[in-house]
Structures are given as C-alpha cells and as structure tokens.
Design a protein around this motif. Structure first.
Motif, PDB file in Angstrom:
ATOM      1  N   LYS A  57      36.830  18.422  90.221  1.00 12.90           N
ATOM      2  CA  LYS A  57      35.581  19.021  90.706  1.00 12.90           C
ATOM      3  C   LYS A  57      35.732  20.531  90.681  1.00 12.90           C
ATOM      4  O   LYS A  57      36.539  21.104  91.403  1.00 12.90           O
ATOM      5  CB  LYS A  57      35.281  18.545  92.123  1.00 12.90           C
ATOM      6  CG  LYS A  57      33.940  18.997  92.654  1.00 12.90           C
ATOM      7  CD  LYS A  57      33.723  18.391  94.037  1.00 12.90           C
ATOM      8  CE  LYS A  57      32.318  18.598  94.519  1.00 12.90           C
ATOM      9  NZ  LYS A  57      32.127  17.949  95.827  1.00 12.90           N
ATOM     10  N   LEU A  58      34.958  21.166  89.802  1.00 13.29           N
ATOM     11  CA  LEU A  58      34.942  22.615  89.679  1.00 13.29           C
ATOM     12  C   LEU A  58      34.051  23.184  90.775  1.00 13.29           C
ATOM     13  O   LEU A  58      33.111  22.522  91.220  1.00 13.29           O
ATOM     14  CB  LEU A  58      34.400  23.000  88.302  1.00 13.29           C
ATOM     15  CG  LEU A  58      34.502  24.441  87.850  1.00 13.29           C
ATOM     16  CD1 LEU A  58      35.946  24.881  87.758  1.00 13.29           C
ATOM     17  CD2 LEU A  58      33.822  24.605  86.498  1.00 13.29           C
ATOM     18  N   SER A  59      34.327  24.403  91.224  1.00 13.80           N
ATOM     19  CA  SER A  59      33.492  25.072  92.214  1.00 13.80           C
ATOM     20  C   SER A  59      33.263  26.513  91.772  1.00 13.80           C
ATOM     21  O   SER A  59      34.219  27.238  91.489  1.00 13.80           O
ATOM     22  CB  SER A  59      34.163  25.049  93.589  1.00 13.80           C
ATOM     23  OG  SER A  59      33.400  25.786  94.524  1.00 13.80           O
ATOM     24  N   ILE A  60      31.985  26.901  91.698  1.00 18.49           N
ATOM     25  CA  ILE A  60      31.614  28.267  91.332  1.00 18.49           C
ATOM     26  C   ILE A  60      30.690  28.791  92.418  1.00 18.49           C
ATOM     27  O   ILE A  60      29.664  28.172  92.720  1.00 18.49           O
ATOM     28  CB  ILE A  60      30.912  28.301  89.959  1.00 18.49           C
ATOM     29  CG1 ILE A  60      31.826  27.717  88.882  1.00 18.49           C
ATOM     30  CG2 ILE A  60      30.478  29.722  89.615  1.00 18.49           C
ATOM     31  CD1 ILE A  60      31.133  27.399  87.577  1.00 18.49           C
ATOM     32  N   ASN A  61      31.081  29.908  93.024  1.00 19.61           N
ATOM     33  CA  ASN A  61      30.305  30.466  94.122  1.00 19.61           C
ATOM     34  C   ASN A  61      30.318  31.986  94.022  1.00 19.61           C
ATOM     35  O   ASN A  61      31.367  32.582  93.781  1.00 19.61           O
ATOM     36  CB  ASN A  61      30.909  30.030  95.458  1.00 19.61           C
ATOM     37  CG  ASN A  61      29.958  30.179  96.620  1.00 19.61           C
ATOM     38  OD1 ASN A  61      28.787  30.503  96.447  1.00 19.61           O
ATOM     39  ND2 ASN A  61      30.465  29.952  97.816  1.00 19.61           N
ATOM     40  N   ILE A  62      29.166  32.597  94.196  1.00 24.69           N
ATOM     41  CA  ILE A  62      29.090  34.056  94.255  1.00 24.69           C
ATOM     42  C   ILE A  62      28.907  34.427  95.719  1.00 24.69           C
ATOM     43  O   ILE A  62      27.966  33.947  96.367  1.00 24.69           O
ATOM     44  CB  ILE A  62      27.928  34.601  93.402  1.00 24.69           C
ATOM     45  CG1 ILE A  62      28.090  34.152  91.945  1.00 24.69           C
ATOM     46  CG2 ILE A  62      27.882  36.129  93.490  1.00 24.69           C
ATOM     47  CD1 ILE A  62      26.933  34.521  91.043  1.00 24.69           C
ATOM     48  N   ILE A  63      29.815  35.238  96.237  1.00 22.34           N
ATOM     49  CA  ILE A  63      29.803  35.569  97.662  1.00 22.34           C
ATOM     50  C   ILE A  63      29.727  37.073  97.880  1.00 22.34           C
ATOM     51  O   ILE A  63      30.089  37.858  97.007  1.00 22.34           O
ATOM     52  CB  ILE A  63      31.046  35.007  98.383  1.00 22.34           C
ATOM     53  CG1 ILE A  63      32.329  35.588  97.808  1.00 22.34           C
ATOM     54  CG2 ILE A  63      31.061  33.479  98.332  1.00 22.34           C
ATOM     55  CD1 ILE A  63      33.586  35.267  98.601  1.00 22.34           C
ATOM     56  N   ASN A  64      29.270  37.469  99.066  1.00 16.61           N
ATOM     57  CA  ASN A  64      29.244  38.883  99.434  1.00 16.61           C
ATOM     58  C   ASN A  64      30.548  39.259 100.143  1.00 16.61           C
ATOM     59  O   ASN A  64      31.466  38.430 100.251  1.00 16.61           O
ATOM     60  CB  ASN A  64      28.012  39.208 100.288  1.00 16.61           C
ATOM     61  CG  ASN A  64      28.005  38.482 101.624  1.00 16.61           C
ATOM     62  OD1 ASN A  64      29.028  37.989 102.114  1.00 16.61           O
ATOM     63  ND2 ASN A  64      26.832  38.389 102.234  1.00 16.61           N
ATOM     64  N   GLU A  68      29.810  35.162 102.484  1.00 12.79           N
ATOM     65  CA  GLU A  68      28.617  34.324 102.486  1.00 12.79           C
ATOM     66  C   GLU A  68      28.097  34.169 101.059  1.00 12.79           C
ATOM     67  O   GLU A  68      28.094  35.117 100.279  1.00 12.79           O
ATOM     68  CB  GLU A  68      27.532  34.963 103.361  1.00 12.79           C
ATOM     69  CG  GLU A  68      27.960  35.141 104.798  1.00 12.79           C
ATOM     70  CD  GLU A  68      27.076  36.112 105.558  1.00 12.79           C
ATOM     71  OE1 GLU A  68      26.393  36.947 104.923  1.00 12.79           O
ATOM     72  OE2 GLU A  68      27.081  36.046 106.795  1.00 12.79           O
ATOM     73  N   ALA A  69      27.607  32.984 100.754  1.00 17.73           N
ATOM     74  CA  ALA A  69      27.076  32.706  99.412  1.00 17.73           C
ATOM     75  C   ALA A  69      25.856  33.573  99.136  1.00 17.73           C
ATOM     76  O   ALA A  69      25.011  33.772 100.008  1.00 17.73           O
ATOM     77  CB  ALA A  69      26.723  31.232  99.271  1.00 17.73           C
ATOM     78  N   LEU A  70      25.789  34.092  97.923  1.00 17.15           N
ATOM     79  CA  LEU A  70      24.650  34.903  97.499  1.00 17.15           C
ATOM     80  C   LEU A  70      23.362  34.088  97.572  1.00 17.15           C
ATOM     81  O   LEU A  70      22.313  34.587  97.962  1.00 17.15           O
ATOM     82  CB  LEU A  70      24.880  35.412  96.070  1.00 17.15           C
ATOM     83  CG  LEU A  70      23.816  36.323  95.481  1.00 17.15           C
ATOM     84  CD1 LEU A  70      23.757  37.640  96.246  1.00 17.15           C
ATOM     85  CD2 LEU A  70      24.124  36.589  94.019  1.00 17.15           C
ATOM     86  N   ASP A  71      23.439  32.819  97.203  1.00 18.95           N
ATOM     87  CA  ASP A  71      22.284  31.924  97.206  1.00 18.95           C
ATOM     88  C   ASP A  71      22.714  30.594  97.842  1.00 18.95           C
ATOM     89  O   ASP A  71      23.067  29.647  97.135  1.00 18.95           O
ATOM     90  CB  ASP A  71      21.790  31.724  95.776  1.00 18.95           C
ATOM     91  CG  ASP A  71      20.547  30.869  95.687  1.00 18.95           C
ATOM     92  OD1 ASP A  71      20.070  30.357  96.728  1.00 18.95           O
ATOM     93  OD2 ASP A  71      20.031  30.706  94.569  1.00 18.95           O
TER      94      ASP A  71
END
Length: 142
Positions: A57-64, A68-71
């Motif tokens: 299971k891949l995980s891609i997250n954009i965080i500040n 916290e997740a961007l979206d």
C-alpha cells in the motif's frame, strides 16, 4: 523497494518503461497568496527485488509545516499494488506518475510531499511556496 527517482515536475510520461520528466521544481513563486498551482506531476521510479514480492500500500500526502494534509478530503492517496518478479529476474523497475491539478496553497512556507509504503515513510520531498513582488517595467530582476 527502492525509490530511484521522486520529483515534482511540470510534466511526466512513461514511454515504454522510460520515465520522461520535464521541468523539475521545488519552489513555487506567487504574487499573491493563497495560490493555486493549476497542474503538475509527481514522477516516481521504483526498483523492486524478489524480497519485495507481495501486496503493498503506497501512501502519497502533501503536508504543511504543521504536518497537516494540504487537502484532507483527498489525501493521503493510498493505492494498493502487487509486486511479482518473473523467475530469475534480479530486479524490476516501474514508473508511477501522479498528475496533480488545482493544488491550493493557503500561505507561503515549506510543504512536503511524503511518500510511504506499508505504513513506513520512504521519502519526503520539500516544496517551498514564496510570495514575490511584481517588478516595475524596465527594471532588472536581481
């Protein structure tokens, strides 16, 4: 599992197993904030060995900067995939391209693209959002 390439870019494509990347970046400059980046790609190239066989299971997250997740409604993105190497094959590479549209950054600062697999963080790509002032006509930009 090894990530050979991970980058944000203007455009990426896979042509018969060859990863084509154009316009790699790590900074977005905006005249005003918040800013929406209309379109970019996350280009990844993985190398798998026989030890990586099985379901993942891949995980891609954009965080500040606060983690916290961007979206939060759409992230993290968590696709599952199967790794199977043919007998006698020492390694296998695969390209993954994620086209991102309409990313909204509410303020300047350092963001990160976190890449993980099976609950483990594999890589963190930094992304800097900076606000710049418009230059008057005719003046050189330093």
């Amino acid at each position: 599992m090894d990530i050979q390439i991970a980058t944000l870019c203007d455009f990426a494509a896979d042509y018969n197993g060859k990863l084509v990347i154009s316009g790699t970046f790590d900074t977005l400059a905006a005249r005003q904030l918040p800013v929406v980046h209309p379109s970019c790609s996350l280009a990844l190239r993985f190398c798998f060995t026989p030890e990586d066989s099985g379901r993942h299971k891949l995980s891609i997250n954009i965080i500040n900067e606060d983690g916290e997740a961007l979206d939060p409604k759409n992230m993290p993105i968590e696709p599952e995939f199967e790794v199977q190497l043919p007998p006698g094959v020492p390694f296998l590479t695969r390209n993954v391209i994620l086209n991102l549209q309409g990313l909204q950054f509410p303020k300047g600062g350092i963001y990160s693209v976190d890449l993980g697999c099976d609950g483990e963080l594999l890589m963190r790509l930094p992304l800097r959002i900076v606000q710049v002032q418009a230059q008057p006509q005719g003046e050189p930009v330093a």
